[in-house]
Write an enzyme that holds these catalytic residues in place. Sequence first.
Site, PDB file in Angstrom:
ATOM      1  N   HIS A   1      -2.620  -1.950  16.051  1.00 26.42           N
ATOM      2  CA  HIS A   1      -1.568  -1.430  15.169  1.00 26.42           C
ATOM      3  C   HIS A   1      -0.162  -1.667  15.705  1.00 26.42           C
ATOM      4  O   HIS A   1       0.792  -1.147  15.137  1.00 26.42           O
ATOM      5  CB  HIS A   1      -1.739   0.084  14.965  1.00 26.42           C
ATOM      6  CG  HIS A   1      -2.862   0.464  14.051  1.00 26.42           C
ATOM      7  ND1 HIS A   1      -4.173   0.154  14.324  1.00 26.42           N
ATOM      8  CD2 HIS A   1      -2.878   1.120  12.865  1.00 26.42           C
ATOM      9  CE1 HIS A   1      -4.943   0.620  13.350  1.00 26.42           C
ATOM     10  NE2 HIS A   1      -4.189   1.194  12.454  1.00 26.42           N
TER      11      HIS A   1
ATOM     12  N   PHE B   1      -1.955  -6.155  10.449  1.00 30.37           N
ATOM     13  CA  PHE B   1      -2.721  -6.309   9.206  1.00 30.37           C
ATOM     14  C   PHE B   1      -2.396  -7.628   8.499  1.00 30.37           C
ATOM     15  O   PHE B   1      -3.114  -8.035   7.591  1.00 30.37           O
ATOM     16  CB  PHE B   1      -2.483  -5.134   8.253  1.00 30.37           C
ATOM     17  CG  PHE B   1      -2.734  -3.767   8.860  1.00 30.37           C
ATOM     18  CD1 PHE B   1      -3.520  -3.631   9.996  1.00 30.37           C
ATOM     19  CD2 PHE B   1      -2.182  -2.626   8.304  1.00 30.37           C
ATOM     20  CE1 PHE B   1      -3.742  -2.379  10.570  1.00 30.37           C
ATOM     21  CE2 PHE B   1      -2.407  -1.371   8.860  1.00 30.37           C
ATOM     22  CZ  PHE B   1      -3.185  -1.245   9.995  1.00 30.37           C
TER      23      PHE B   1
ATOM     24  N   ALA C   1      -5.678  -4.162   0.463  1.00 31.70           N
ATOM     25  CA  ALA C   1      -6.232  -5.503   0.273  1.00 31.70           C
ATOM     26  C   ALA C   1      -5.126  -6.513   0.559  1.00 31.70           C
ATOM     27  O   ALA C   1      -4.433  -6.972  -0.345  1.00 31.70           O
ATOM     28  CB  ALA C   1      -6.756  -5.651  -1.152  1.00 31.70           C
ATOM     29  N   GLU C   2      -4.972  -6.844   1.828  1.00 32.37           N
ATOM     30  CA  GLU C   2      -3.816  -7.663   2.221  1.00 32.37           C
ATOM     31  C   GLU C   2      -3.842  -9.077   1.646  1.00 32.37           C
ATOM     32  O   GLU C   2      -2.793  -9.654   1.373  1.00 32.37           O
ATOM     33  CB  GLU C   2      -3.681  -7.710   3.753  1.00 32.37           C
ATOM     34  CG  GLU C   2      -3.052  -6.462   4.366  1.00 32.37           C
ATOM     35  CD  GLU C   2      -4.015  -5.292   4.504  1.00 32.37           C
ATOM     36  OE1 GLU C   2      -5.227  -5.502   4.300  1.00 32.37           O
ATOM     37  OE2 GLU C   2      -3.562  -4.171   4.801  1.00 32.37           O
TER      38      GLU C   2
ATOM     39  N   GLU D   1       0.838  -1.203   0.000  1.00 26.89           N
ATOM     40  CA  GLU D   1       0.000   0.000   0.000  1.00 26.89           C
ATOM     41  C   GLU D   1       0.875   1.256   0.000  1.00 26.89           C
ATOM     42  O   GLU D   1       1.764   1.383   0.851  1.00 26.89           O
ATOM     43  CB  GLU D   1      -0.924  -0.040   1.220  1.00 26.89           C
ATOM     44  CG  GLU D   1      -1.935  -1.187   1.114  1.00 26.89           C
ATOM     45  CD  GLU D   1      -2.437  -1.695   2.465  1.00 26.89           C
ATOM     46  OE1 GLU D   1      -2.237  -1.014   3.489  1.00 26.89           O
ATOM     47  OE2 GLU D   1      -3.023  -2.801   2.493  1.00 26.89           O
TER      48      GLU D   1
END
Lengths: 328, 331
Positions: free
Chosen positions: B136, B93, B66-67, B34
């Site tokens: 996170h 993520f 969109a992992e 990303e």
Amino acid sequence: MTEAACPDTAVLLDIYRRAHLIKTADDRFIELIKAGQIASPYYSTRGQELIPAAVSVNLRADDYVITTYRGIHDQLAKGIPLRPFVAEFMGRATGTCKGKGGPMHITHLASGLPVTTGVVGSGLPIANGLAWAAQLKKSGQVTVCNFGDGASNIGAFHEALNLASVWKLPVVFVCQNNGYAEHTKYEYGTGAHAIVDRAIGYGMHGIQCNGNDAVEMWGAAHEAIERARSGQGPTLIEAKTFRFRGHLLGDDSHYIAKEEMAAAIAADPMPALRAWLIKQGHASDLALTEIENTNHEQFEDAVQFGLASPYPDVSELQLDVYAEEVRA
Amino acid sequence: MSEVKARRMNMSQAIAMAMYDAMELDSSVITLGEDIADPQGGGVFKCTSGLSDRFGTERVRSTPIAEQAIMGAAVGAALAGMRPVAEIMLMNFITVAMDQVVNHAAKLRFMTGGQTHVPLTIRTATGAGFGTGGQHADYLEAWFAHTAGIKVVAPSTPADAYGLLLSCIFDDDPCLFVESLPLYFAMGDAPVSGQRIPLGKAKVVREGSDVTVVSYSRTMVEVQAVAKELEKQNISVEVIDLRSIVPLDMDTVLASVAKTGRLVVAHEAQVDFGVGAEIATRVHRELFGQLRAPVGRVGAARSPVPFSKALEDAFIPTKQRITAAILETLR
């Protein structure tokens, strides 16, 4: 019909040969499992043979095909060598994966079969990567990714279609819609009127076709593969079909209405294609019988090879985990 | 190869340099993630800055958020003979892409009987200290270390980050490369251009005789500060930076503990069922009769990463908690 939508006799007979080999394998695997000669879960492809048979005649040897645990039809159509294929089913050291992958993960890189996944939907994002590599190498290779209607409801499907569209990847997504996701009928699990409608949401070309009609299926695949190979991007094909032998061997299909199953079996694409080929003058009964006999002989040779093959040595547990051997 | 003019640089710069050198060296090295291409800013932490300007946006591709798509594309490209580096912005993520990492990247070599392999590097950042809360900042390396088929690397200095990342990219198996958010901005010695650091070689960064402390990534900063402080109290601490968790360099750890007779393992991940437990049990097995104290373990509190600074400061393995664990082995 355009000219491109009409395969010639040689192609039609090649489709029949491949489809018949798939049916031969399916019938024989079930016999072997019931006889206790193969110990494995088994996901029959009976009824879906024409889809990969008609797709694969449009492919080059170095094109990639990704499939799922219900995948012997895709593997056989792509031309996997029979002896190591059957040996892998039997968990033998001579199998394509040395007996370490098994029926749900049949892989044969040399035949353009780089991954067979046991996880619904996971092949689609991987197809994009194979296609990205082909794009970078300018190799002209196309990746065909097969999956079922159930997979169109998992997140990976949506992420993958979107990325393939944005990157204009040379991929053909083939949804083999057999109407049932495991035991759940299409309407109970899928909001879309048709799976092909989902292509619109990703700005992708979509084709719906009768996957049990060899000519129609061939035409859809031909168009999509050419689009991919010429750099015009991906296609979502929805190939309508039916699954005669349940989700998993032993499943009695109790969740399918008797009339629905009876109608599907009455329209079995295998005898239908055979009769059509004779009626249209593409082949005689004798010529088709010869094709069938050859398939039986070749498959039986592979079965005997598999049965005579050794099981893998226990040391294999330490090999192929990493490039380096795992220390015991 | 990059011409290194600066004698000092931070880890973000060292990573960008490793990426640049790898891509210069081998056209099969490609990267995706990303915002990583230069039109999107060269990565939120600038670790891919300048790459797409030099190598083009075909090899350096910004992706949608969109992992699964990112990781799947990386797996597929690796199967086709490329050496993809997938950036997952933050370690939490990766949970979105776990199927691709665990069921595919890690297992395909074995499941295909060695016909295929997945030379994929996953670069990802994490660590508490920025008030990013519970989704996170987790250190999840133990999950991956527990999965056969993947390697796990976690550098603590810019020079190590450079050398280890090059080794990961050119390794023929999938590697998870864990970057520490706070360390991105910490200066260190510049790497030697082109010099790879082999995976599975821990580094004794400080010699000592009373107790061994094994650590990695961000926690190395606290551990080294504690070791320096304890020296004033005549406590001699040997500090080992693991650098990679898989492969695990037990030879270096065992040689040190055989000398000191005492061990503390410190990491920012949760203690329970963690990397420290694995090291402790291996040390107990090999050096049972020679240990002078039970192996100590220090890690994050048994809670999600908290937001409030008051809690976050206490959540990580603090200097106080590391000191207490060391002193416990010396009682």
